[in-house]
Write a protein that holds these residues in place. Structure first.
Motif, PDB file in Angstrom:
ATOM      1  N   ARG A 621      12.068   7.606  33.141  1.00 39.05           N
ATOM      2  CA  ARG A 621      12.813   8.841  32.835  1.00 39.05           C
ATOM      3  C   ARG A 621      13.679   8.658  31.600  1.00 39.05           C
ATOM      4  NH1 ARG A 621      15.249   7.822  38.447  1.00 39.05           N
ATOM      5  NH2 ARG A 621      13.363   7.972  39.716  1.00 39.05           N
ATOM      6  N   ARG A 634      22.593   7.110  35.931  1.00 39.90           N
ATOM      7  CA  ARG A 634      22.319   7.292  37.353  1.00 39.90           C
ATOM      8  C   ARG A 634      20.904   7.833  37.577  1.00 39.90           C
ATOM      9  NH1 ARG A 634      25.468   8.849  42.302  1.00 39.90           N
ATOM     10  NH2 ARG A 634      27.168   7.826  41.235  1.00 39.90           N
ATOM     11  N   TYR A 635      20.447   8.642  36.652  1.00 41.21           N
ATOM     12  CA  TYR A 635      19.161   9.330  36.851  1.00 41.21           C
ATOM     13  C   TYR A 635      18.078   8.827  35.916  1.00 41.21           C
ATOM     14  CZ  TYR A 635      22.695  12.342  38.826  1.00 41.21           C
ATOM     15  OH  TYR A 635      23.775  12.800  39.530  1.00 41.21           O
ATOM     16  N   ASP A 637      16.272   6.094  32.982  1.00 42.93           N
ATOM     17  CA  ASP A 637      16.091   4.701  32.603  1.00 42.93           C
ATOM     18  C   ASP A 637      16.465   4.485  31.145  1.00 42.93           C
ATOM     19  OD1 ASP A 637      14.700   3.894  35.115  1.00 42.93           O
ATOM     20  OD2 ASP A 637      13.255   5.375  34.415  1.00 42.93           O
ATOM     21  N   GLY A 682       9.602  -1.493  37.635  1.00 41.20           N
ATOM     22  CA  GLY A 682      10.780  -2.192  38.173  1.00 41.20           C
ATOM     23  C   GLY A 682      11.590  -2.862  37.078  1.00 41.20           C
ATOM     24  N   ARG A 685      15.011  -1.400  35.925  1.00 39.98           N
ATOM     25  CA  ARG A 685      16.245  -1.444  36.706  1.00 39.98           C
ATOM     26  C   ARG A 685      17.398  -2.085  35.918  1.00 39.98           C
ATOM     27  NH1 ARG A 685      17.905  -6.356  39.302  1.00 39.98           N
ATOM     28  NH2 ARG A 685      20.047  -5.894  39.862  1.00 39.98           N
TER      29      ARG A 685
ATOM     30  N   ALA B 619      20.296 -10.440  40.655  1.00 42.55           N
ATOM     31  CA  ALA B 619      20.554  -9.981  42.032  1.00 42.55           C
ATOM     32  C   ALA B 619      21.040  -8.531  41.993  1.00 42.55           C
ATOM     33  CB  ALA B 619      21.607 -10.881  42.671  1.00 42.55           C
ATOM     34  N   PRO B 620      20.956  -7.841  43.115  1.00 46.18           N
ATOM     35  CA  PRO B 620      21.520  -6.487  43.154  1.00 46.18           C
ATOM     36  C   PRO B 620      22.989  -6.525  42.743  1.00 46.18           C
ATOM     37  CG  PRO B 620      20.325  -6.962  45.179  1.00 46.18           C
ATOM     38  CD  PRO B 620      20.361  -8.236  44.397  1.00 46.18           C
ATOM     39  N   ARG B 621      23.402  -5.468  42.040  1.00 43.03           N
ATOM     40  CA  ARG B 621      24.775  -5.449  41.515  1.00 43.03           C
ATOM     41  C   ARG B 621      25.556  -4.274  42.087  1.00 43.03           C
ATOM     42  NH1 ARG B 621      21.841  -4.744  36.097  1.00 43.03           N
ATOM     43  NH2 ARG B 621      20.670  -6.689  36.049  1.00 43.03           N
ATOM     44  N   ASP B 637      23.652  -1.307  40.430  1.00 41.59           N
ATOM     45  CA  ASP B 637      22.690  -0.591  41.252  1.00 41.59           C
ATOM     46  C   ASP B 637      23.397   0.276  42.284  1.00 41.59           C
ATOM     47  OD1 ASP B 637      20.281  -2.042  40.237  1.00 41.59           O
ATOM     48  OD2 ASP B 637      21.376  -3.742  41.089  1.00 41.59           O
ATOM     49  N   VAL B 681      13.608  -5.699  44.634  1.00 41.41           N
ATOM     50  CA  VAL B 681      14.724  -5.324  43.775  1.00 41.41           C
ATOM     51  C   VAL B 681      14.357  -4.129  42.876  1.00 41.41           C
ATOM     52  CG1 VAL B 681      14.261  -6.858  41.801  1.00 41.41           C
ATOM     53  CG2 VAL B 681      16.632  -6.333  42.436  1.00 41.41           C
ATOM     54  N   GLY B 682      13.067  -4.001  42.597  1.00 41.43           N
ATOM     55  CA  GLY B 682      12.624  -2.858  41.783  1.00 41.43           C
ATOM     56  C   GLY B 682      12.937  -1.527  42.437  1.00 41.43           C
ATOM     57  N   LEU B 684      15.541  -0.538  43.447  1.00 39.46           N
ATOM     58  CA  LEU B 684      16.894  -0.080  43.079  1.00 39.46           C
ATOM     59  C   LEU B 684      16.901   0.770  41.820  1.00 39.46           C
ATOM     60  CD1 LEU B 684      18.881  -3.355  43.762  1.00 39.46           C
ATOM     61  CD2 LEU B 684      18.868  -1.280  45.150  1.00 39.46           C
ATOM     62  N   ARG B 685      15.809   0.750  41.099  1.00 39.90           N
ATOM     63  CA  ARG B 685      15.754   1.497  39.843  1.00 39.90           C
ATOM     64  C   ARG B 685      16.036   2.987  40.062  1.00 39.90           C
ATOM     65  NH1 ARG B 685      11.060   4.581  38.490  1.00 39.90           N
ATOM     66  NH2 ARG B 685      11.769   5.854  36.751  1.00 39.90           N
ATOM     67  N   GLY B 686      16.960   3.482  39.291  1.00 44.20           N
ATOM     68  CA  GLY B 686      17.175   4.926  39.240  1.00 44.20           C
ATOM     69  C   GLY B 686      17.578   5.560  40.553  1.00 44.20           C
ATOM     70  N   GLU B 687      18.142   4.761  41.441  1.00 39.67           N
ATOM     71  CA  GLU B 687      18.625   5.355  42.704  1.00 39.67           C
ATOM     72  C   GLU B 687      20.007   4.786  42.971  1.00 39.67           C
ATOM     73  OE1 GLU B 687      16.927   6.754  45.875  1.00 39.67           O
ATOM     74  OE2 GLU B 687      15.498   7.738  44.552  1.00 39.67           O
ATOM     75  N   PHE B 688      20.885   5.002  42.049  1.00 34.12           N
ATOM     76  CA  PHE B 688      22.241   4.468  42.187  1.00 34.12           C
ATOM     77  C   PHE B 688      22.802   4.865  43.558  1.00 34.12           C
ATOM     78  CE2 PHE B 688      26.838   4.462  41.571  1.00 34.12           C
ATOM     79  CZ  PHE B 688      27.018   3.232  40.963  1.00 34.12           C
TER      80      PHE B 688
END
Lengths: 707, 707
Positions: A621, A634-635, A637, A682, A685, B619-621, B637, B681-682, B684-688
């Motif tokens: 996006r 937030r929405y 990439d 991915g 991210r 790692a997830p943030r 994320d 982990v992918g 998490l992309r774009g889904e804050f």
């Protein structure tokens, strides 16, 4: 006891009570509340018209504590005169750890007897101007001979700060210009601010200044004790025929304490020793805390009955009025109930009536809102001196003016007028509009208008509207860099980030006329939330096949679907055209793009996760907007965004200057798509990509050096 | 030709030229520039001290066009008097499509002869106050008997708007209070604004108002032609002994055109017919465009030589001064060169000298900056009436005041003082500080201070500093919800989003004393960028083992590394403690967290991609901050953030109220980690993910309904 002895007891009790309230948890603002005690007695015992058993009594006087840190002053009087909600326990919860305390550090609109939330200095003055305007407008519209159905006063307490803050002066000037004789500002002249005596930063002749801006000025020499003189001045204020009144009352901050007249009395507990001292000064027992004798309650006991009588008399008046003026009374009744007078939904232009040729979205917003403003007397439209630019003036509008005014340009008006020339005073415009909205929920729907950039001046007021759940619609034109020649001072690169982050606020950027109609619908429906409709100076293409007013109600929607899309382009407001152009350029590059229109982030946030996912899709996006990207991560990439301030060039050229064109965007999008094909989706991210990096360094260097 | 005939020719030529310049591309602002022609002649021909061949001549008079839309007025005079940069071709590029035009829609600081960028109305007045303060301060510091090495005037042109905007009134009040007799405001009283005649929104007695705030008031009846009277008034202004001067000059907007005296003359091309009419009015050939005869150039020809003589005289003066006052002169020379007087880096406290017990970061910032402010005369520190809160006043500070002032609280000062009481005027504070910074790059480093929330009032001024590359340091205390009892009106939930999105601005939130020292270092080193150091009212823990001043210079850094971490927690400013607590709570849950400290997004953005990746990790943030999350989605994320306004409760309790505690955070982080383990982990992309969703609806409902 003699009357004056009783009053004296009340003042003594009140001041000790304030000292105790700040001492119990070791913090708070005692000084001003103590200093203003006599003013409070004059107001709540003798002058103000209100009804403790019905805080919403329509024709009540409005009281605004613009020096909001002195909130204990108001809470204590609300308690004493019998507002049920303000119980003794509540009063004692000031600065406690109770989640349900209604005695916060500054007065809040949710509390019975509090008209507006105050605290940020100067705001209350502007709110009071708005409240007085509301009353004037209703009176001029509905009052008839023998039937003053609306004739309330607005009283506004201020300290020195409200005379220093710019928004205060803007508001004073407006009230003087409009000759709002139903407004009285009471100046608690204790001559102290946090830093010391006020003369370290102010040498104004305050009375002369207020006279110069059209106010009646009265003085009271001993504001600590002389309740009679204060009452006399307040009564004179109510009787003023043609001017607002400014009462300059000399008080002493923390009067009776060891730090009386000192900045130390302002914002801290007086401490055990001094609290005892205060009680000794006032002949009270230093061993006892929180003493309010029956005599003190008795002193105010008539307030409830008097209020009920006021309500009864008013109801009778309205009832008689209904018989004599049935149609007017029916309309007035709707206003009292906060209902719209007409079915505004029918006034919104239909898709078929919208232009198909390129049209500035400021014009589109005007087309959608003007008929409503014209028909519905709830709506008051104002502008910060940009009538020719904002397109909000309807044909035959009447200006809100003092009817005796005769202007050089021949545009006059009267108090029933509903078009407001705020002058170049964006801040007062926003804050006074909050006051109008707070007069009685739904009775007024204020609309403001200016350049979007100058809502940075108005931001403190806009925020207070969001905090108070006050519906105000702000029409912000000349958004984005497309505003053009006016240059970087007028191009609001970063301002949207503020309004998008603001809780309970809708910042809406419509892409065309259909979305502008949708934005107006969303803004009118958001009765607990202020909205800003952000529109373009320049013409933008129309998308009757794609754009959707219903979509605006969801914050974002699929504008142009594409199966197996390689990328989702997020188009926003006036920059939608670049999304459409980029999509076409991508076709030539063998890539398929779908387009999402995204007029309002906060509205979108309220949608279901399912809906959100369906709109955003799974392809990479890219958001395209000529603002700082903050918040879009937030929405999206990646963002095709601004990273510097703008430049003075004609609208389309400034877009070119900053690389906004379909082909350039498509090149960058293609790179992204290829990277994703290689690395997987991915990989996007947490690595938001700033795509608009053409000549980035060159740009900065060239522009920030002298040529 | 007689002298008055020559002047007449110049005025006629000038007005036709302006009309032509706006006509060539069919847009621009002709009216005011035409109206003000005689004022320009009086200034540039007769009164102002400047040197076209050296626009930076140190002791030049400063000229500020606060009504910046009248920019052609300034550009045309700069051209006529011989500023080399302002060539004929440049003049003609006004509103053209040239990327390298130096005739933008509003004057910009990068242009020779332009002191500050103006356009947003009222700003120029505040800038002029700052410029006049700078001159006063330098004069009081360095002038000695017979050696007035700094004695320049500041001239500020305004229109009606600057008298309406709040920041204008704040500034007028301050100038009056300080008796800045080296400041003259020239009021172009054309009585027209965009909406019509100014009396539709203003009824002030302007002269009385200005007198009431301490100004000398002069009047000129015919500002269109009477150059002599204007010169006389300007000369009187320069001679004023104890007050700033306000010259009220009646002019006619668009004088000589068919729309003279009408709002139509303000912001649009006059059109072919009217341009011809203007030329006929002024006895010029309507067939010819852009005519400037040799006589006109001759009229101004002496300006260059006069300027060079001024420079020569001044250099001689300074040279003699150096002999008589060698030490002072050496220091003065550094100021002229814009160099710091002392090695400030040595004054920054070392890690070992910092407190280890919990300390409010406002105190830490004060500890780092005060010694520099005390020692380095470049630094001027001001506060918007919050001396007791901001911790910026050093022991023995001298206030910037008129030396004759005697205040009630006994704190006096003089013009060499470097501590400024701005009063409750945040907006003027920020904008006037820009003026000081613009006096001569590096000669002054202004510091402002207030509550962070009230930098929303100052935002228009702060922005103008960023746009102009002016170094100002803003100390913003009481950030986040931790400010406590003052409640939601004082809790800046959304404001950081604005400052983080603002180009060329550093918003820095230090976590402890070490980071506060780092923030001060970063702010002082950013000589082309204003900074805001955002600090806490409440005590925060100190992390001598983890926090790093060097890390602050990179915007973010690894605060606490952990091998094979399950999650990265991003701690920010006063909320770092929740990151540390959450990490500990996660240990008990079998999860390993590393912590990143993230004081400044914009500085971090300037780092290499490699560095950024190393800090952020894979790692997830999760970012933890008590603000709206907007902007953090770029790095994180998920966010543990605020989604509503705050509440009035004591600092720690308000954190609890909004679920800021280690355990609650850890619960949500664990959920995230488990989801990632399941989905990769992918996912998490774009889904804050907004993690702070405890009782979210309950919270809103409870708080927004009356109890």
């Amino acid at each position: 006891m003699e009357a004056h002895e009783k009053t004296d007891l009340v003042l003594r009790t009140f001041r000790c009570l304030i000292a105790d309230l700040c001492h119990q948890f070791g913090c708070g603002h005692p000084g001003s509340a103590m200093g203003m005690a006599a003013i409070g007695v004059a107001l709540w015992k003798y002058v103000m018209k209100y009804s403790p058993s019905n805080p919403d009594f329509f024709n009540r006087d409005r009281f605004v504590l613009s020096n909001g840190h002195a909130c204990l002053f108001q809470y204590a009087f609300l308690h004493l005169v019998g507002y049920k909600q303000m119980t003794w326990e509540q009063l004692l919860s000031y600065h406690s750890v109770s989640y349900t305390s209604i005695t916060p550090g500054h007065p809040e609109i949710e509390i019975d007897g509090v008209e507006v939330t105050t605290g940020p200095l100067g705001q209350g003055v502007a709110n009071a101007v708005g409240l007085a305007m509301a009353s004037k407008n209703l009176g001029a519209t509905y009052n008839r001979d023998g039937y003053d159905v609306v004739n309330n006063m607005t009283w506004c307490m201020i300290g020195d700060a409200c005379l220093q803050e710019g928004v205060g002066m803007e508001s004073f000037q407006l009230a003087g210009h409009w000759k709002l004789n139903n407004l009285c500002v009471i100046y608690d002249r204790n001559e102290i601010t946090c830093d010391g005596s006020v003369d370290i930063c102010s040498s104004d002749d305050v009375n002369a200044k207020m006279r110069a801006v059209g106010w009646n000025v009265l003085e009271v020499a001993d504001g600590n004790h002389d309740v009679d003189s204060i009452v006399k001045a307040l009564v004179q204020a109510r009787a003023s025929k043609d001017k607002p009144t400014f009462i300059n009352i000399r008080t002493v901050i923390g009067v009776g304490s060891q730090v009386a007249g000192d900045a130390k009395a302002h914002g801290a507990d007086l401490g055990e020793k001094d609290v005892a001292h205060v009680k000794q000064t006032y002949g009270m027992d230093p061993e006892k805390t929180f003493v309010v004798s029956d005599e003190v309650y008795d002193y105010f006991r008539e307030a409830v009955h008097r209020g009920q009588q006021l309500e009864k008399d008013w109801s009778q008046l309205v009832s008689n009025y209904s018989r004599e003026h049935p149609e007017l009374a029916a309309e007035f009744d709707k206003r009292v109930k906060g209902e719209f007078l007409d079915d505004w939904t029918k006034l919104i232009p239909k898709l078929d009536d919208l232009p198909t040729e390129d049209t500035p979205s400021r014009k589109s917003a005007g087309t959608a809102l003007q008929p409503i403003a014209e028909k519905c007397r709830n709506v008051l439209v104002g502008t910060a001196d940009l009538t020719p630019s904002v397109n909000m003036a309807w044909k035959g509008k009447v200006d809100f003016q003092n009817p005796d005014l005769r202007t050089a340009c021949g545009i006059n008006g009267d108090y029933s007028g509903r078009y407001i020339h705020w002058g170049i005073r964006e801040h007062a415009m926003a804050s006074a509009s909050n006051g109008m909205a707070a007069f009685n929920k739904g009775t007024f729907l204020p609309v403001t208008s200016s350049f979007f950039m100058f809502y940075i001046y108005a931001a403190p007021g806009v925020r207070m509207g969001a905090l108070q759940n006050l519906q105000v619609i702000h029409i912000a034109t000349h958004d984005s860099i497309g505003t053009g020649e006016d240059g970087p001072t007028h191009q609001p690169i970063e301002l949207a980030a503020l309004y998008r982050a603001m809780p309970n606020f809708h910042y809406i950027r419509p892409a065309d006329s259909e979305e502008a109609a949708g934005a107006v619908i969303a803004a009118i429906n958001a009765t607990e939330t202020p909205s800003m409709i952000s529109v373009s100076r320049q013409k933008v293409p129309q998308y009757p096949q794609h754009s959707s007013r219903a979509g605006v109600q969801k914050g974002a929607y699929v504008f142009l679907e594409e199966k197996d899309a390689d990328v989702t382009l997020i188009g926003v407001g006036a920059e939608m055209r670049f999304a459409v152009e980029a999509r076409e350029a991508l076709v030539a590059k063998g890539l398929k793009a779908r387009i999402v229109s995204f007029p309002c982030q906060r509205i979108f946030e309220a949608q279901s996760r399912e809906y959100k996912r369906s709109v955003l899709g799974t392809a990479p996006r890219v958001v395209i907007e000529a603002y700082s990207p903050n918040g879009w991560e937030r929405y999206a990439d990646a963002g095709y965004s601004m990273h510097s301030f703008g430049q003075s060039l004609t609208g389309n050229v400034v877009y070119e200057r900053f690389n906004y064109n379909g082909e350039k965007i498509a090149v960058k999008v293609k790179e992204l798509v290829e990277d994703v094909r290689r690395d997987g989706v991915g990989s996007l991210r947490g690595e938001f990509r700033d795509m608009n990096d053409y000549e980035r360094d060159v740009q900065f260097a060239a522009y920030h050096k002298k040529h």
